[in-house]
Design a protein around this motif. Structure first.
Motif, PDB file in Angstrom:
ATOM      1  N   ASP A   1       0.840  -1.193   0.000  1.00  0.00           N
ATOM      2  CA  ASP A   1       0.000   0.000   0.000  1.00  0.00           C
ATOM      3  C   ASP A   1       0.880   1.250   0.000  1.00  0.00           C
ATOM      4  N   GLY A   2       0.253   2.408  -0.098  1.00  0.00           N
ATOM      5  CA  GLY A   2       0.987   3.662  -0.029  1.00  0.00           C
ATOM      6  C   GLY A   2       2.059   3.736  -1.109  1.00  0.00           C
ATOM      7  N   PRO A   3       3.219   4.309  -0.781  1.00  0.00           N
ATOM      8  CA  PRO A   3       4.273   4.491  -1.793  1.00  0.00           C
ATOM      9  C   PRO A   3       5.091   3.242  -2.055  1.00  0.00           C
ATOM     10  N   GLY A   4       4.969   2.233  -1.240  1.00  0.00           N
ATOM     11  CA  GLY A   4       5.764   1.019  -1.396  1.00  0.00           C
ATOM     12  C   GLY A   4       6.960   1.002  -0.458  1.00  0.00           C
ATOM     13  N   GLY A   5       7.966   0.207  -0.789  1.00  0.00           N
ATOM     14  CA  GLY A   5       9.143   0.033   0.065  1.00  0.00           C
ATOM     15  C   GLY A   5       9.464  -1.439   0.227  1.00  0.00           C
ATOM     16  N   GLN A   6      10.695  -1.744   0.657  1.00  0.00           N
ATOM     17  CA  GLN A   6      11.120  -3.136   0.771  1.00  0.00           C
ATOM     18  C   GLN A   6      12.095  -3.308   1.924  1.00  0.00           C
ATOM     19  N   LEU A   7      11.931  -4.414   2.651  1.00  0.00           N
ATOM     20  CA  LEU A   7      12.858  -4.828   3.695  1.00  0.00           C
ATOM     21  C   LEU A   7      13.450  -6.170   3.290  1.00  0.00           C
ATOM     22  N   ALA A   8      14.777  -6.218   3.095  1.00  0.00           N
ATOM     23  CA  ALA A   8      15.475  -7.456   2.760  1.00  0.00           C
ATOM     24  C   ALA A   8      16.242  -7.923   3.989  1.00  0.00           C
ATOM     25  N   LEU A   9      16.016  -9.160   4.392  1.00  0.00           N
ATOM     26  CA  LEU A   9      16.634  -9.703   5.600  1.00  0.00           C
ATOM     27  C   LEU A   9      17.325 -11.020   5.300  1.00  0.00           C
ATOM     28  N   LYS A  10      18.624 -11.082   5.611  1.00  0.00           N
ATOM     29  CA  LYS A  10      19.381 -12.333   5.564  1.00  0.00           C
ATOM     30  C   LYS A  10      20.027 -12.516   6.927  1.00  0.00           C
ATOM     31  N   ALA A  11      19.834 -13.699   7.513  1.00  0.00           N
ATOM     32  CA  ALA A  11      20.381 -13.950   8.841  1.00  0.00           C
ATOM     33  C   ALA A  11      20.755 -15.405   8.997  1.00  0.00           C
ATOM     34  N   ASN A  12      21.910 -15.645   9.597  1.00  0.00           N
ATOM     35  CA  ASN A  12      22.361 -16.984   9.972  1.00  0.00           C
ATOM     36  C   ASN A  12      22.779 -16.930  11.432  1.00  0.00           C
ATOM     37  N   TYR A  13      22.369 -17.945  12.200  1.00  0.00           N
ATOM     38  CA  TYR A  13      22.748 -17.977  13.613  1.00  0.00           C
ATOM     39  C   TYR A  13      22.838 -19.421  14.076  1.00  0.00           C
ATOM     40  N   ALA A  14      23.816 -19.689  14.954  1.00  0.00           N
ATOM     41  CA  ALA A  14      24.000 -21.023  15.524  1.00  0.00           C
ATOM     42  C   ALA A  14      24.108 -20.905  17.033  1.00  0.00           C
ATOM     43  N   ASN A  15      23.262 -21.667  17.755  1.00  0.00           N
ATOM     44  CA  ASN A  15      23.279 -21.625  19.220  1.00  0.00           C
ATOM     45  C   ASN A  15      24.634 -22.025  19.799  1.00  0.00           C
ATOM     46  N   GLU A  16      25.187 -23.125  19.300  1.00  0.00           N
ATOM     47  CA  GLU A  16      26.389 -23.691  19.909  1.00  0.00           C
ATOM     48  C   GLU A  16      27.560 -22.714  19.876  1.00  0.00           C
ATOM     49  N   ALA A  17      27.792 -22.079  18.735  1.00  0.00           N
ATOM     50  CA  ALA A  17      28.899 -21.132  18.611  1.00  0.00           C
ATOM     51  C   ALA A  17      28.464 -19.710  18.947  1.00  0.00           C
TER      52      ALA A  17
END
Length: 373
Positions: A215-231
């Motif tokens: 809606d409205g003018p638009g827009g974008q959120l790009a998310l890349k994530a990697n996570y490891a509990n042990e380390a």
């Protein structure tokens, strides 16, 4: 940050949807159609008996579905959160659909997922994996955030941990056509879409998501994530881009509501993590900085060093006060027992020169404030 908080609320709800759909998909495997030898054409009396048998079988399956759905709802729900699976459709096999999933608290329904559909590999369960070819939904309606659970005691801060699921979850295709946020979620009503993939296995997470405003003018959120509990190793790459009249410019009340871009990147262990920040307005760098995150002093320590010509996005009457360049440095301590402490706070630029420290209690109320101007 409010927009990121809304994303995590939505992610938690999506996880509940995955669990509910997977339960539903795996719960009635014994009733899948079986291949049978061709039988002679029944006579009229046999046809009547066959019809009665089919009706009884259908009624039994329907009753089983209702019993099983109630079991899943009761298993996933709690005293302050009620999950409802509505209108289970199709065979309970590799392709399962529902009319809707709702999540409610004491104030009523705060999230509705419409027409969720799960296409998955049932055989992968034998290997301890939930392999999902696609998880889609026509619409998610999030009119508000869930009410806080006042029955729980104040929790002490703990090291971040991903949930340890009994099976690995791999979603090759996540696609939500429409996600509608109510104004109370982060201060402005918005409609977005969500697409990407998620892998959650053995205490590690890999995700790549694209969130586009519809809606409205638009827009974008790009998310890349990697996570490891042990380390406790994190790799994060977030880019938020919005045209004029976007959500961020509106919430910040920037003059003219110009186009903005906000970038957050960091990689390393949570005990020694450097995060780079950049904020652009109308393709001009307004703020650059670094957050150095480590653990010490009974909590998590964040050292911030930010600078840039932020006066250029201030109202004209305030620009001389901030000067051509403004710098902020401080050390923030997020206490394990709750509360935040700011040490060595310094803000300089133009006519501005502020130093001091501050401290809050676990509830967030200000406990001490010392400033020198």
């Amino acid at each position: 940050m409010a927009k990121f908080r809304a994303f995590f609320v939505l992610a938690a709800a999506a996880l509940a949807a995955i669990v509910g759909l997977t339960f539903a998909a795996s719960g009635q495997q014994s009733r899948d159609p079986q291949v049978v030898a061709q039988q002679p054409e029944p006579k009229p009396a046999e046809e009547i008996q066959l019809a009665q048998n089919v009706a009884e079988e259908t009624a039994e399956v329907t009753e089983d579905k209702g019993t099983f759905v109630r079991y899943v709802e009761d298993t996933l729900s709690s005293e302050n959160m009620r999950i409802s699976l509505n209108g289970l459709e199709g065979t309970l096999s590799s392709d399962v659909q529902l009319n809707s999933i709702t999540i409610a608290d004491k104030d009523g329904v705060w999230l509705t997922i419409e027409q969720p559909r799960l296409i998955w590999n049932r055989a992968a369960l034998l290997r301890g994996r939930v392999e999902i070819e696609s998880l889609t939904a026509a619409k998610i309606n999030l009119p508000r955030s869930p009410a806080p659970d006042e029955s729980l005691p104040d929790a002490e801060a703990k090291p971040f941990q991903l949930p340890e699921l009994p099976v690995s979850v791999v979603i090759e295709k996540l696609e939500i056509a429409e996600v509608v946020f109510g104004e109370p979620v982060f201060g402005l009503a918005a409609t977005t879409s969500v697409a990407g993939n998620i892998r959650l296995a053995d205490g590690s997470l890999e995700t790549d998501l694209a969130i586009i405003r519809l809606d409205g003018p638009g827009g974008q959120l790009a998310l890349k994530a990697n996570y490891a509990n042990e380390a406790q190793q994190l790799a994060l790459d977030v880019t938020l881009t919005e045209p004029q009249d976007g959500i961020v410019a509106s919430l910040m009340n920037l003059p003219g509501k110009p186009p903005v871009q906000f970038v957050v990147k960091g990689e390393g262990p949570l005990t020694d993590l450097d995060v780079d920040l950049a904020f652009d307005v109308e393709q001009r760098r307004i703020l650059t900085g670094k957050l150095a995150i480590d653990t010490a002093d009974g909590g998590r320590v964040i050292r911030a060093d930010l600078n840039g010509p932020i006066a250029s996005i201030m109202p004209e009457r305030n620009r001389a006060f901030f000067g051509l360049e403004t710098q902020l440095t401080t050390t923030a301590i997020l206490r394990d027992a709750g509360g935040v402490e700011l040490r060595d706070l310094r803000i300089t630029g133009g006519e501005l020169d502020v130093s001091g420290n501050a401290r809050t209690i676990a509830s967030g109320a200000l406990e001490a404030l010392n400033l020198a101007v």
